[in-house]
Motif scaffolding. Structure first.
Motif, short mmCIF file in Angstrom:
data_model
loop_
_atom_site.label_atom_id
_atom_site.label_comp_id
_atom_site.label_asym_id
_atom_site.label_seq_id
_atom_site.Cartn_x
_atom_site.Cartn_y
_atom_site.Cartn_z
N LEU A 250 57.95 41.40 42.76
CA LEU A 250 56.72 41.48 41.99
C LEU A 250 55.89 40.21 42.08
CD1 LEU A 250 56.14 43.25 38.69
CD2 LEU A 250 55.38 40.90 38.84
N ILE A 251 56.53 39.05 41.97
CA ILE A 251 55.80 37.78 42.06
C ILE A 251 55.16 37.63 43.44
CG2 ILE A 251 55.99 35.27 42.02
CD1 ILE A 251 56.13 36.42 39.26
N GLU A 252 55.90 38.04 44.48
CA GLU A 252 55.36 37.97 45.84
C GLU A 252 54.12 38.86 45.98
OE1 GLU A 252 59.66 36.72 46.37
OE2 GLU A 252 58.48 37.98 45.05
N ILE A 253 54.15 40.04 45.35
CA ILE A 253 52.98 40.92 45.38
C ILE A 253 51.82 40.29 44.61
CG2 ILE A 253 52.08 43.15 44.59
CD1 ILE A 253 54.89 44.32 45.10
N GLN A 254 52.13 39.70 43.47
CA GLN A 254 51.08 39.05 42.67
C GLN A 254 50.43 37.90 43.42
OE1 GLN A 254 52.30 38.29 38.67
NE2 GLN A 254 50.44 37.23 38.08
N ASP A 255 51.18 37.27 44.28
CA ASP A 255 50.66 36.13 45.04
C ASP A 255 49.66 36.55 46.11
OD1 ASP A 255 50.71 33.26 45.44
OD2 ASP A 255 51.69 33.68 47.36
N THR A 256 49.48 37.86 46.31
CA THR A 256 48.47 38.33 47.27
C THR A 256 47.12 38.57 46.59
OG1 THR A 256 48.95 40.70 46.93
CG2 THR A 256 50.29 39.53 48.56
N LEU A 257 47.07 38.48 45.25
CA LEU A 257 45.85 38.81 44.51
C LEU A 257 44.84 37.67 44.51
CD1 LEU A 257 47.45 40.54 41.38
CD2 LEU A 257 46.33 41.66 43.32
N LYS A 258 43.56 38.03 44.50
CA LYS A 258 42.50 37.03 44.37
C LYS A 258 42.64 36.30 43.04
CE LYS A 258 39.27 40.14 45.05
NZ LYS A 258 37.95 40.79 45.25
N SER A 259 42.18 35.05 43.01
CA SER A 259 42.36 34.23 41.80
C SER A 259 41.41 34.63 40.67
CB SER A 259 42.14 32.75 42.13
OG SER A 259 40.86 32.55 42.69
N SER A 260 40.36 35.37 40.99
CA SER A 260 39.43 35.83 39.96
C SER A 260 39.14 37.32 40.16
CB SER A 260 38.11 35.05 40.04
OG SER A 260 37.21 35.46 39.02
N PRO A 261 39.35 38.13 39.09
CA PRO A 261 39.81 37.78 37.74
C PRO A 261 41.26 37.27 37.75
CG PRO A 261 39.76 40.15 38.03
CD PRO A 261 39.12 39.58 39.24
N PRO A 262 41.73 36.69 36.64
CA PRO A 262 43.08 36.12 36.59
C PRO A 262 44.15 37.06 37.12
CG PRO A 262 41.92 35.62 34.57
CD PRO A 262 41.04 36.57 35.34
N GLU A 263 45.06 36.50 37.94
CA GLU A 263 46.07 37.32 38.61
C GLU A 263 46.95 38.11 37.64
OE1 GLU A 263 45.66 33.42 41.01
OE2 GLU A 263 46.00 33.97 38.91
#
Length: 471
Positions: A250-263
């Motif tokens: 899950l954290i690895e997937i979250q690390d693919t998200l743009k920084s805005s809006p907040p991950e």
């Protein structure tokens, strides 16, 4: 040990090409994160859901499936809030990185052990499942040719060896960065066989025919003894837990998200979408499967011959399973390979056997670098998992065992502990109390699932002759 993979830092380039920490700019959205979650969750776990529901019945089955989905969603929201350090704002790139940043010390080491037990166990489980699916193709053609009443047996050991040969070759792929094509193929195959299974069960229900189903599942004194009912119920919990396991990525997937809006906000929405779609899919597999097969539901509805025809479609589905698991094995095996090699290089930096790379020119590929240590170590690992799969070729028991081992520590305990520390929740406060109660309840459930699956494994081993028994 750690599977932490730090993205490469960009040393030059325009500001809009990099993130706040100097690494490649992320472009992920709710849509892409939801897709990653669904791909990570929906896999071979769906194959045992009809059997699991048959143990729990029309009442217990939906309740347990819903409970696991709610807990999985809740824990994913807690994990999402632990992606960044609350003081410095620094990102955590991996699950183990988040545990180290939030908890550190002994808990970080325990997380590493739990994660590697999971990774090794899954590679063994995938070897078992793939070999059973390949053997099912042979049995399916035998039934089609000789009739459904004929006892068509197939020894899974030759198929374990075939699967291991593929893995020995693929294991020489140096790292995760080269696995993209395998993951895409594996995801397509996963959806293909899952959809075929659902389609066949719906067709079976629509075709009529009487099957016996009950509110409480398999009946004591008719289908099973009282003791066996308890063990099977516990094992069903493990099978369902295995089907929902995606917390480690899950954290690895979250690390693919743009920084805005907040991950964390985006990830919470993506987790909700992913879990809802997955739960709907699982309800379909489990409940329709139970309606189709009743209390006699097979442990694996594509290899247990709940279906015989159309034999070519069943063959195709089982081939899809094997292809999916060929790729999935590497996804779980590569972190183990890289961790051992990284630690070996750190401990023996002057040893040429461990550190030397030899360039070999290959047609269509170009120069490929081979390490003697990598070849020998990875080959030995694949052979070891294959031998264990030959000794314990029991799909349901192994899936339940893995689910029990993974669920509490990786899905519940560490996310709760990280959240309490990250948000500095006061001891004995209402939030602290109910999260601790939830953690304790999930521990009991995991222990029950572990005991039930282990008992089933022991029971099967007692009547099984390794390398001789045919299925």
């Amino acid at each position: 040990m750690s599977t932490e993979k730090v993205p490469e830092i960009i040393e030059s380039g325009e500001a809009h090409d990099v993130d706040d920490d100097g690494r490649i700019k992320r472009t992920g959205t709710v849509l892409t994160a939801s897709a990653h979650i669904i791909t990570a969750v929906i896999g071979s776990g769906v194959l045992s859901l009809a059997w699991a529901i048959a143990q729990l019945g029309w009442v217990g089955g939906p309740i347990v499936l819903t409970a696991f989905s709610v807990i999985t969603w809740l824990m994913s929201t807690l994990q999402a809030d632990c992606y960044r350090d609350p003081v410095t704002g620094k990102r955590n790139y991996t699950y183990t990185g988040a545990v180290r940043a939030n908890l550190g010390g002994i808990k970080y080491r325990l997380c590493g052990i739990a994660q590697y037990v999971n990774l090794v166990g899954v590679t063994i489980g995938y070897t078992i499942t793939a070999s059973i699916s390949m053997a099912a193709v042979q049995r399916s053609n035998c039934f089609h040719k000789n009739g459904h009443k004929v006892k068509c047996y197939a020894n899974t050991n030759p198929f374990v060896i075939i699967f291991a040969c593929f893995q020995i070759i693929l294991s020489q792929i140096p790292n995760f960065h080269k696995l993209g094509f395998l993951s895409i193929i594996a995801a397509v195959m996963s959806f293909a066989y899952s959809s075929i299974g659902i389609g066949l069960t719906i067709a079976k229900v629509a075709g009529g025919g009487h099957v016996r189903t009950t509110l409480t599942g398999v009946t004591v004194g008719v289908d099973v003894s009282g003791t066996e009912k308890v063990w099977r119920t516990f094992q069903a919990l493990g099978d369902i837990a295995f089907a929902y396991a995606f917390s480690t990525v899950l954290i690895e997937i979250q690390d693919t998200l743009k920084s805005s809006p907040p991950e964390n906000k985006v990830m919470k929405r993506a987790s909700a979408v992913g879990v809802i779609i997955t739960t709907f899919f699982y309800m379909l597999c489990g409940l329709v499967g139970y309606a189709a097969f009743g209390n006699d539901a097979p442990g694996n509805f594509l290899t247990g011959f709940g279906f015989y025809e159309p034999f070519w479609l069943i063959d195709f589905a089982n081939i899809c399973i094997a292809i999916h698991l060929i790729g999935a094995y590497q996804v779980f095996g590569q972190p183990v390979f890289q961790s051992v090699e990284k630690n070996a290089r750190r401990r023996w930096p002057e040893n040429r056997f461990i550190t030397a790379e030899h360039g070999v020119k290959l047609p269509l590929i170009g120069v490929y670098y081979i390490s003697s240590f990598r070849v020998i170590w990875r080959t030995a690992y694949v052979i070891l998992t294959a031998v264990i799969a030959m000794i314990f070729p029991f799909f349901n028991d192994f899936v339940g065992l893995l689910g029990a081992l993974i669920f509490f520590p990786m899905t519940v305990y560490f996310p709760i502990e990280m959240y309490l520390k990250n948000r500095q929740i006061k001891r004995s406060s209402p939030t602290w109390t109910w999260l601790k109660i939830l953690s304790f309840v999930c521990l009991i459930v995991s222990l029950c699932a572990l005991v039930g699956s282990f008992q089933g494994l022991i029971k099967d081993v007692m009547s099984f002759k390794p390398f001789k028994t045919k299925h």
